[in-house]
Design a protein around this motif. Structure first.
Motif, PDB file in Angstrom:
ATOM      1  N   MET A 144      11.773 -12.479 121.185  1.00  0.00           N
ATOM      2  CA  MET A 144      10.736 -12.145 120.137  1.00  0.00           C
ATOM      3  C   MET A 144      11.445 -11.031 119.298  1.00  0.00           C
ATOM      4  N   MET A 145      12.059 -10.088 120.012  1.00  0.00           N
ATOM      5  CA  MET A 145      12.701  -9.025 119.306  1.00  0.00           C
ATOM      6  C   MET A 145      13.733  -9.494 118.373  1.00  0.00           C
ATOM      7  N   ALA A 146      14.764  -9.991 118.975  1.00  0.00           N
ATOM      8  CA  ALA A 146      15.631 -10.711 118.170  1.00  0.00           C
ATOM      9  C   ALA A 146      15.184 -11.461 116.783  1.00  0.00           C
ATOM     10  N   ASN A 147      14.158 -12.272 117.250  1.00  0.00           N
ATOM     11  CA  ASN A 147      13.982 -12.984 116.116  1.00  0.00           C
ATOM     12  C   ASN A 147      13.167 -12.081 115.071  1.00  0.00           C
ATOM     13  N   THR A 148      12.423 -11.086 115.557  1.00  0.00           N
ATOM     14  CA  THR A 148      11.626 -10.129 114.531  1.00  0.00           C
ATOM     15  C   THR A 148      12.683  -9.460 113.923  1.00  0.00           C
ATOM     16  N   LEU A 149      13.644  -8.924 114.104  1.00  0.00           N
ATOM     17  CA  LEU A 149      14.857  -8.104 113.748  1.00  0.00           C
ATOM     18  C   LEU A 149      15.909  -9.210 112.837  1.00  0.00           C
ATOM     19  N   GLY A 150      15.632 -10.324 113.109  1.00  0.00           N
ATOM     20  CA  GLY A 150      16.823 -11.311 112.618  1.00  0.00           C
ATOM     21  C   GLY A 150      18.190 -11.207 113.052  1.00  0.00           C
ATOM     22  N   THR A 151      18.108 -10.826 114.389  1.00  0.00           N
ATOM     23  CA  THR A 151      19.698 -10.595 114.954  1.00  0.00           C
ATOM     24  C   THR A 151      19.875 -11.684 115.913  1.00  0.00           C
ATOM     25  N   SER A 152      21.482 -11.779 116.158  1.00  0.00           N
ATOM     26  CA  SER A 152      21.841 -12.681 117.282  1.00  0.00           C
ATOM     27  C   SER A 152      21.747 -12.054 118.621  1.00  0.00           C
ATOM     28  N   ILE A 153      21.917 -12.751 119.659  1.00  0.00           N
ATOM     29  CA  ILE A 153      21.899 -12.036 121.018  1.00  0.00           C
ATOM     30  C   ILE A 153      23.056 -12.167 121.583  1.00  0.00           C
ATOM     31  N   VAL A 154      23.667 -11.152 122.295  1.00  0.00           N
ATOM     32  CA  VAL A 154      24.861 -11.236 123.028  1.00  0.00           C
ATOM     33  C   VAL A 154      24.380 -10.839 124.633  1.00  0.00           C
ATOM     34  N   VAL A 155      24.680 -11.893 125.412  1.00  0.00           N
ATOM     35  CA  VAL A 155      24.055 -11.613 126.826  1.00  0.00           C
ATOM     36  C   VAL A 155      25.437 -11.480 127.698  1.00  0.00           C
ATOM     37  N   PHE A 156      25.343 -10.833 128.685  1.00  0.00           N
ATOM     38  CA  PHE A 156      26.651 -10.740 129.809  1.00  0.00           C
ATOM     39  C   PHE A 156      26.153 -11.320 130.903  1.00  0.00           C
ATOM     40  N   THR A 157      26.733 -12.381 131.515  1.00  0.00           N
ATOM     41  CA  THR A 157      26.251 -13.121 132.853  1.00  0.00           C
ATOM     42  C   THR A 157      27.411 -13.609 133.451  1.00  0.00           C
ATOM     43  N   ARG A 158      27.316 -13.438 134.809  1.00  0.00           N
ATOM     44  CA  ARG A 158      28.239 -13.949 135.922  1.00  0.00           C
ATOM     45  C   ARG A 158      27.932 -15.550 136.278  1.00  0.00           C
ATOM     46  N   THR A 159      26.637 -15.789 136.303  1.00  0.00           N
ATOM     47  CA  THR A 159      26.264 -16.879 136.772  1.00  0.00           C
ATOM     48  C   THR A 159      25.696 -18.099 135.858  1.00  0.00           C
ATOM     49  N   GLY A 160      25.475 -17.321 134.526  1.00  0.00           N
ATOM     50  CA  GLY A 160      25.076 -18.321 133.463  1.00  0.00           C
ATOM     51  C   GLY A 160      23.303 -18.366 133.200  1.00  0.00           C
ATOM     52  N   PHE A 161      22.816 -17.573 134.516  1.00  0.00           N
ATOM     53  CA  PHE A 161      21.236 -17.920 134.451  1.00  0.00           C
ATOM     54  C   PHE A 161      20.649 -17.252 133.326  1.00  0.00           C
ATOM     55  N   MET A 162      20.887 -15.945 132.775  1.00  0.00           N
ATOM     56  CA  MET A 162      20.174 -15.463 131.563  1.00  0.00           C
ATOM     57  C   MET A 162      20.471 -16.256 130.255  1.00  0.00           C
ATOM     58  N   ALA A 163      21.636 -16.678 130.205  1.00  0.00           N
ATOM     59  CA  ALA A 163      21.810 -17.539 128.945  1.00  0.00           C
ATOM     60  C   ALA A 163      21.017 -18.573 129.004  1.00  0.00           C
ATOM     61  N   VAL A 164      20.955 -19.246 130.143  1.00  0.00           N
ATOM     62  CA  VAL A 164      20.358 -20.629 130.137  1.00  0.00           C
ATOM     63  C   VAL A 164      18.742 -20.378 129.758  1.00  0.00           C
ATOM     64  N   LEU A 165      18.419 -19.034 130.504  1.00  0.00           N
ATOM     65  CA  LEU A 165      16.915 -18.733 130.199  1.00  0.00           C
ATOM     66  C   LEU A 165      16.531 -18.280 128.815  1.00  0.00           C
ATOM     67  N   LEU A 166      17.429 -17.418 128.309  1.00  0.00           N
ATOM     68  CA  LEU A 166      17.038 -17.302 126.708  1.00  0.00           C
ATOM     69  C   LEU A 166      17.404 -18.485 125.940  1.00  0.00           C
ATOM     70  N   SER A 167      18.053 -19.515 126.226  1.00  0.00           N
ATOM     71  CA  SER A 167      18.242 -21.092 125.423  1.00  0.00           C
ATOM     72  C   SER A 167      16.895 -21.803 125.578  1.00  0.00           C
ATOM     73  N   HIS A 168      16.226 -21.529 127.012  1.00  0.00           N
ATOM     74  CA  HIS A 168      14.953 -22.041 127.179  1.00  0.00           C
ATOM     75  C   HIS A 168      13.807 -21.734 126.094  1.00  0.00           C
ATOM     76  N   TYR A 169      14.017 -20.429 125.444  1.00  0.00           N
ATOM     77  CA  TYR A 169      12.888 -19.809 124.610  1.00  0.00           C
ATOM     78  C   TYR A 169      13.641 -20.003 123.015  1.00  0.00           C
ATOM     79  N   ARG A 170      14.609 -20.764 122.832  1.00  0.00           N
ATOM     80  CA  ARG A 170      14.857 -21.113 121.534  1.00  0.00           C
ATOM     81  C   ARG A 170      14.896 -19.879 120.383  1.00  0.00           C
ATOM     82  N   PRO A 171      15.599 -19.004 120.620  1.00  0.00           N
ATOM     83  CA  PRO A 171      15.765 -17.882 119.741  1.00  0.00           C
ATOM     84  C   PRO A 171      16.457 -18.498 118.135  1.00  0.00           C
ATOM     85  N   SER A 172      16.018 -17.939 117.119  1.00  0.00           N
ATOM     86  CA  SER A 172      16.392 -18.547 115.766  1.00  0.00           C
ATOM     87  C   SER A 172      18.023 -18.101 115.693  1.00  0.00           C
ATOM     88  N   GLY A 173      18.343 -17.117 116.434  1.00  0.00           N
ATOM     89  CA  GLY A 173      19.891 -16.561 116.112  1.00  0.00           C
ATOM     90  C   GLY A 173      20.606 -17.117 117.332  1.00  0.00           C
TER      91      GLY A 173
END
Length: 373
Positions: free
Chosen positions: A265-294
């Protein structure tokens, strides 16, 4: 009635002996080798994993493939067998002289960290969709064989349902078969095929897949470019960050889900992309689940995770070495993005790290920052 090559040809059985079947051609055509054969309203009674499959499994383990795609799955037991019990069999298969090990709790425990995609293409799988997808790491809507075993008017409804179920469970979903069928022989697609790609993207598919178009088609590169262009154009019109109806249910980790949703929601409101740091991929998959615009730029220090994340919608996985100092790693990541032309100088970007085992310890395990490149 026998259907060949997804129903492109059909034959009416007139008589049969122990080793042959005599048919009358109803709808003829060019019959090539290795074509699929279906019987309307019936599913094959073949074993779930054949000797040939064991050879393929061994090849996958030896070559460290990211996914197995299992055909004609009828119930969840097949998936459970392949993902858990089957792993110890793989070890014995690779090393026949070794004593049988106890079944591991996951494929990762056996050193064969390969995810399993279930191909929904059998009439028998439809009543068991929920349990089958629950037991898998993702699903493929294989519309060719599905449309041969079921009435074709059911296929678009099933496609939408399978995508919805996968989204509700946080699983990747692929739509495949006949997407650009005309481009097997023609250099441009039909307008209906273009609409078909757009519909699959709008319904929430993580990936769309070509089959015959690139396997034996005359214009494989053009087909890929058409699919790429249509997908990107359609994605650009989709409004993101709608609250999923299953918030707090898909990943069984309510705090992480709430964090991912609000980060989106914050990234979409500000119009930014998201950078995520992950060892397992879990948070990247979770963010993909919410379909951010960036775009979700997922930095990981594991090349296997980088390869696997390429399947998920909106995720651009990048390999990087994680340093002891978080700020130095952040700076290296942003510098890499800028050099690759993915972000511009002066652009704002959201930095996210979260999880049960965070890479860097801040005041909490959930951390989000907005930085200017």
């Amino acid at each position: 009635m026998l259907l060949v090559d997804g129903g492109m040809m059909s034959f009416l059985v007139k008589s049969k002996t122990e080793d042959s079947v005599k048919c009358e051609v109803v709808d003829g055509g060019e019959l090539k080798s290795r074509r699929h054969l279906n019987v309307r309203g019936k599913s094959a009674t073949l074993p779930s994993i054949t000797d040939k499959d064991w050879d393929d499994i061994k090849f996958g383990v030896d070559n460290k493939v990211d996914f197995y795609a299992v055909s004609f799955v009828k119930d969840a037991a097949v998936m459970v067998f392949l993902k858990v019990s089957c792993i110890s069999e793989i070890i014995r298969f690779l090393s026949p002289t070794c004593p049988p090990p106890p079944p591991p709790t996951s494929s990762a425990d056996a050193g064969a960290d390969i995810h399993v995609i279930v191909k929904i293409e059998s009439a028998d799988s439809i009543p068991n969709l929920h349990s089958i997808i629950t037991a898998s790491d993702g699903a493929m809507v294989a519309r060719g064989d599905l449309g041969a075993e079921l009435p074709i008017e059911e296929v678009p409804l099933l496609q939408e349902e399978i995508i919805r179920i996968c989204q509700s469970m946080g699983k990747a979903v692929i739509v495949a078969t006949n997407m650009l069928e005309s481009m097997i022989v023609h250099p441009t697609p039909t307008r209906a095929e273009v609409s078909d790609i757009a519909i699959a993207v709008r319904e929430g598919a993580d990936a769309v897949m070509l089959s015959g178009e690139t396997a034996h088609g005359k214009f494989p590169l053009k087909a890929v470019k058409v699919m790429h262009t249509v997908s990107l154009r359609t994605e650009a019109t989709i409004v993101g960050a709608e609250t999923p109806p299953n918030l707090g249910l898909a990943f069984k980790n309510h705090m992480s889900e709430m964090f991912a949703f609000h980060a989106t929601m914050m990234a979409n409101t500000l119009g930014t992309s998201i950078v995520v740091f992950t060892r397992t991929g879990f948070m990247a998959v979770l963010l993909s689940h919410y379909r951010p615009s960036g775009t979700i730029y997922a930095f990981t220090n594991d090349k296997r995770i980088q390869q696997r994340l390429a399947l998920y919608q909106g995720v651009c996985p990048i390999h990087i070495d994680f340093l002891e100092d978080a700020d130095e790693t952040f700076a290296n990541a942003l510098d890499l993005l800028q050099k690759q032309g993915m972000v511009k100088q002066g652009e704002e970007i959201a930095l996210v790290q979260s999880g049960k085992q965070p890479i860097w310890r801040f005041q909490s395990t959930h951390n989000i920052q907005v930085r200017k490149v």
